[in-house]
Design an enzyme around this catalytic site. Structure first.
Site, PDB file in Angstrom:
ATOM      1  N   CYS A  41      41.354  38.542  34.270  1.00 14.35           N
ATOM      2  CA  CYS A  41      42.952  38.226  35.001  1.00 14.35           C
ATOM      3  C   CYS A  41      43.559  39.967  34.242  1.00 14.35           C
ATOM      4  O   CYS A  41      43.263  40.573  34.411  1.00 14.35           O
ATOM      5  CB  CYS A  41      44.127  37.355  33.420  1.00 14.35           C
ATOM      6  SG  CYS A  41      45.748  37.606  33.536  1.00 14.35           S
ATOM      7  N   ASP A  88      44.079  32.798  44.917  1.00 14.56           N
ATOM      8  CA  ASP A  88      44.860  32.509  43.588  1.00 14.56           C
ATOM      9  C   ASP A  88      45.673  34.217  44.882  1.00 14.56           C
ATOM     10  O   ASP A  88      45.584  35.218  45.674  1.00 14.56           O
ATOM     11  CB  ASP A  88      43.714  34.355  43.221  1.00 14.56           C
ATOM     12  CG  ASP A  88      44.386  34.889  42.232  1.00 14.56           C
ATOM     13  OD1 ASP A  88      45.893  34.549  41.965  1.00 14.56           O
ATOM     14  OD2 ASP A  88      43.633  35.412  41.120  1.00 14.56           O
ATOM     15  N   HIS A 122      43.873  31.335  40.204  1.00 15.21           N
ATOM     16  CA  HIS A 122      44.512  33.052  38.980  1.00 15.21           C
ATOM     17  C   HIS A 122      43.796  31.611  37.619  1.00 15.21           C
ATOM     18  O   HIS A 122      44.543  30.679  38.087  1.00 15.21           O
ATOM     19  CB  HIS A 122      45.141  33.075  39.739  1.00 15.21           C
ATOM     20  CG  HIS A 122      44.996  34.423  38.366  1.00 15.21           C
ATOM     21  ND1 HIS A 122      44.856  35.649  38.932  1.00 15.21           N
ATOM     22  CD2 HIS A 122      46.233  34.881  36.584  1.00 15.21           C
ATOM     23  CE1 HIS A 122      45.127  36.553  37.777  1.00 15.21           C
ATOM     24  NE2 HIS A 122      45.521  36.226  36.583  1.00 15.21           N
TER      25      HIS A 122
END
Length: 254
Positions: free
Chosen positions: A128, A184, A215
């Protein structure tokens, strides 16, 4: 395959006047081991990041997860609620690329001071926000292997402002593996293609992996967890570290 017994601790390492908290995991066996820096999500060095750090150490590495929000919120860690996401993003928006690079270089100095590392190669893995930081840190000459998981904004921004992190690709000297989910929404396919094109243009050894996932697919604490994609990506990251960090078998392993 046998794994290493490990020991863990919470440590502090200096970067000038700043002391940075970090979670350290390392094999208990004697010998010299490559090292891997683990970069957190926006949620701090929480249970998931500590677990990843321990998993890496069990594979025969000294692994350390530095607190990326040390200047902003020492000791911060959170779960995955909407409130935690909002707070984590607020801290992320206050970080600066040069400070993150300086903190990473300080982590490298700390690792090199440990008897278990002693000049061995160093890699990174990040998720991330940490996936973006890992790509940024790949520009440091000490970093020989980078596993970047769904790092948003690499092609469009950099922490603290300025040209996007992608513009620094030519400074990378190691190997980059980058992992993305096709579903994502925070990383459009066009941005993944830009990253691949930049790595190819600068002749950086790399591989890009795409999964039918959202994600955060690697994190088993999140609703977006995708076990098949996570397992495949984990094995590929380990292959990267085994090849690029030139890990040698250590005495004492069954």
């Amino acid at each position: 395959m046998s794994t290493y017994e490990i020991e863990t601790s919470t440590v502090l390492f200096p970067n000038g006047d700043l002391s940075i908290d970090a979670y350290l995991a390392q094999p208990t066996q004697s010998g010299s081991f490559p090292a891997v820096i683990v970069f957190q999500e926006i949620f701090g060095v929480n249970d998931h990041i500590r677990d990843v750090t321990e998993r890496i150490a069990r594979e025969g590495y000294v692994a350390i997860a530095p607190a990326l929000y040390q200047r902003l919120a020492p000791g911060f860690e959170a779960g995955y609620t909407p409130e935690a996401i909002e707070l984590g993003r607020a801290y992320k928006m206050q970080t600066k690329a040069e400070e993150l690079l300086g903190d990473t270089q300080a982590a490298i100095r700390y690792l090199r001071s440990l008897p278990a590392v002693d000049g061995a190669a160093i890699g990174t893995i990040g998720f991330c926000f940490g996936g973006h930081v890992a790509y940024l840190a790949a520009t440091l000459p000490d970093i020989k292997a980078t596993a970047s998981f769904y790092g948003a904004g690499i092609a469009t921004a950099t922490p603290g402002g300025g040209p996007p992190t992608l513009s620094r690709t030519g400074d990378i000297t190691g190997t980059v593996y980058a992992f993305f989910g096709d579903r994502d929404a925070s990383i459009p396919a066009a941005e993944v293609a830009q990253i691949q094109d930049a790595l190819s243009a600068h002749r950086i050894p790399h591989q890009i992996f795409r999964y039918p996932a959202d994600h955060g697919f690697f994190c088993d604490r999140r609703g977006s967890y995708q076990p098949d994609a996570a397992a495949d990506a984990w094995q590929k990251a380990l292959q990267l570290f085994q090849s690029a960090l030139e890990r040698q078998p250590q005495a004492g392993l069954p």
